[in-house]
Design a protein around this motif. Structure first.
Motif, PDB file in Angstrom:
ATOM      1  N   VAL A 159       6.629  35.057  18.583  1.00 55.84           N
ATOM      2  CA  VAL A 159       8.077  35.044  18.808  1.00 55.84           C
ATOM      3  C   VAL A 159       8.442  36.004  19.933  1.00 55.84           C
ATOM      4  O   VAL A 159       9.253  35.683  20.812  1.00 55.84           O
TER       5      VAL A 159
ATOM      6  N   ALA B 227      11.051  38.365  14.511  1.00 54.76           N
ATOM      7  CA  ALA B 227      10.808  38.975  15.809  1.00 54.76           C
ATOM      8  C   ALA B 227      10.550  40.462  15.649  1.00 54.76           C
ATOM      9  O   ALA B 227       9.634  41.027  16.267  1.00 54.76           O
TER      10      ALA B 227
ATOM     11  N   TRP C 273      10.038  33.724  22.847  1.00 48.87           N
ATOM     12  CA  TRP C 273      11.484  33.539  22.714  1.00 48.87           C
ATOM     13  C   TRP C 273      12.318  34.782  22.980  1.00 48.87           C
ATOM     14  O   TRP C 273      13.448  34.660  23.466  1.00 48.87           O
TER      15      TRP C 273
ATOM     16  N   ASN D 287      16.328  35.987  10.719  1.00 50.39           N
ATOM     17  CA  ASN D 287      14.991  35.580  10.289  1.00 50.39           C
ATOM     18  C   ASN D 287      14.832  35.719   8.783  1.00 50.39           C
ATOM     19  O   ASN D 287      15.657  36.333   8.104  1.00 50.39           O
TER      20      ASN D 287
ATOM     21  N   ALA E 169       9.357  28.346  14.086  1.00 48.11           N
ATOM     22  CA  ALA E 169       8.414  29.377  14.516  1.00 48.11           C
ATOM     23  C   ALA E 169       6.985  29.081  14.098  1.00 48.11           C
ATOM     24  O   ALA E 169       6.056  29.771  14.561  1.00 48.11           O
TER      25      ALA E 169
END
Length: 520
Positions: free
Chosen positions: A372, A359, A376, A390, A313
């Motif tokens: 993010v 996220a 994604w 995460n 990320a």
């Protein structure tokens, strides 16, 4: 003692790296190396891989002067190869250079006749770079292939003068087990943001007790770089922290594949233009990612009926932009290709994705990463990813089921999510050992639930932060913890499950829920 701060503010990570190389060039001539990374085999340097080609190597004079019988390996850690059923890498460290490093492996502790040469990657950090002093680290790697699925192997690591097959060194042997040939029940664990601490050690002990098939570390691994900005101006950088970390982690990682993603504290600007030269010395990970030179921490693997994807990320982070855009979009393209292929594979039920920046999180430190969400999250929803893990925020937080940025279905503690129809569940498991952060709302966890449908938070966007009030924060726990995930396959047409548990450092269960999917 790195790049002057005013100058660094105008330079990319690659430019800072070149500045450091030029600065230490005189010292290179006088003492045999600056910030260097190379591969050593049997004491002689050989060419490194793609990610190491940009840095010079040095030959050390220690190789022929140290009696190998006085040098013990430490910091053993495992990693799956591209095929976890048949490939495993064993990595370790030695405090000084050694001759003829190797690994012995066999099906029994008394039969270690198979001997394989190891590769050594020497990482030199000169005085003047952070607080490291003049320090050379020696990381060794042995890639094992053609193993049998579902088989437990015994191994020992050594070098000239130190042979683990000797009777008096039998206590140094380790074991590992390859992934099964077909789907079977298994457990894996996960967390992020560990570092070196009593709490990190306590979490390791609890993880070992879960008997996981593998462990996921969602970035910010050792914290050798405490600033975490990917800049060469951090005077607090200390490469020796990695020695402590690998020693601390060895109790688990010597027998459980320790699969890492890279966080912002893992961008160490001194070793390579992308900041990952140090990581390339320490880890040997699967190689199916989109761009090994720029993104060595991006890869995937399959264990039984579950596909796991590691992402970087840092490539899309607005909050900490040192490596923003480093892949030129290739990582996201690769991600979609992988998700599409895994979702079409009849042998794969679940897809788990892990990476560092969150996220969805409401911690007051970093909260959520807009990059993010932009890049994604739409792909996670399109291909119905089953679980996203995460770190980054040093808390435990779990969302409801989310789709399109909204709560698609509430997921109370003990509830069940159906990604095929509902959406995606996100877990922040960043309380592995470093100092804890805070929440803007009350904690709410198993046995201590508090309803709160309006939590004030923010999302990191280009140029700053955007405030938001969210309804998706279901579980918030502010103490050291990790994830345990139990995977239960099922016959075709029946329901396969992921049972996810948040477990505190005390052993207390603070959250649990199930992800269910009809087996193909």
């Amino acid at each position: 003692m790195g790049v002057p701060e005013k100058l660094a503010a105008r330079m990319s990570m690659a430019e800072q790296h070149e500045y450091l190389r030029a600065r230490f060039s005189r010292r290179t001539v006088m003492r045999g190396g600056a910030v260097t990374l190379g591969a050593v085999t049997g004491g002689a340097f050989v060419a490194g891989g793609t990610a190491r080609a940009a840095v010079r190597t040095q030959k050390t004079g220690h190789t022929d002067t140290v009696d190998g019988a006085l040098v013990a390996p430490f910091g053993r850690h495992l990693a799956y190869g591209n095929d976890p059923r048949t490939e495993m890498t064993v990595s370790w460290q030695v405090p000084v250079a050694v001759r003829k490093p190797f690994i012995r492996i066999g099906a029994h502790p008394w039969d270690l006749s198979r001997k394989i040469d190891a590769e050594v990657r020497a990482l030199h950090t000169p005085a003047g770079v952070g607080a490291s002093g003049d320090h050379t680290q020696y990381y060794l790697h042995a890639k094992l292939t053609h193993l049998k699925p579902g088989r437990t192997y015994y191994y020992g690591v050594g070098h000239a003068g130190f042979d683990p097959a000797a009777a008096h060194l039998a206590g140094t042997l380790g074991t590992f087990t390859t992934a099964p040939a077909k789907a079977e029940p298994f457990t894996f664990t996960a967390f992020g943001d560990q570092g070196v601490s009593y709490h990190g050690l306590a979490n390791d002990a609890l993880i070992l007790a879960q008997n996981p098939a593998f462990h996921l570390h969602a970035g910010d691994i050792a914290y050798g770089d405490p600033a975490g900005q990917g800049k060469a101006t951090d005077t607090g950088f200390d490469s020796r922290v990695w020695d402590q970390f690998l020693y601390q982690t060895e109790s688990v990682a010597k027998q459980v594949p320790w699969m890492v993603a890279y966080g912002n504290h893992d961008m160490e600007a001194w070793y390579s233009p992308n900041g990952y030269g140090g990581e390339e010395a320490r880890w040997e990970l699967p190689t199916d990612g989109p761009d090994r030179a720029n993104l060595p921490g991006v890869y995937s693997f399959v264990h039984g009926n579950t596909a796991v994807i590691s992402l970087d990320a840092n490539d899309i982070s607005f909050e900490i932009p040192a490596n923003l855009g480093i892949s030129g979009g290739t990582q996201t393209t690769w991600l979609e290709r992988k998700l599409k292929a895994y979702r079409a594979d009849e042998d794969i039920d679940f897809i788990v994705v892990f990476f560092h920046h969150c996220a969805y999180c409401t911690s007051t430190a970093h909260a959520s990463e807009g990059g993010v969400r932009n890049e994604w999250v739409p792909l996670f929803e399109k291909y119905t990813v089953d679980l996203v893990i995460n770190g980054h925020n040093h808390v435990y937080e779990r969302t409801d089921v989310i789709k399109g940025g909204e709560v698609a279905r509430e997921l109370p503690i003990g509830g069940t999510a159906h990604p095929e129809t509902d959406g995606v569940v996100y877990v922040t498991a960043g309380a592995a050992g470093k100092s804890l952060y805070a929440f803007s709302a009350d904690q709410s966890y198993e046995g201590h639930e508090k309803e709160n449908d309006a939590v004030s938070s923010f999302v990191c966007v280009e140029g700053g932060r955007r405030s938001e009030t969210v309804a998706w924060s279901r579980v918030r726990y502010l103490d050291y913890s990790f994830l345990r995930v139990d995977v239960t396959p099922a016959a075709k047409g029946r329901t396969a499950t992921l049972t996810v548990r948040g477990i505190a450092e005390t052993g207390e269960q603070v959250d649990h829920f199930t992800v269910a999917r009809r087996a193909k």
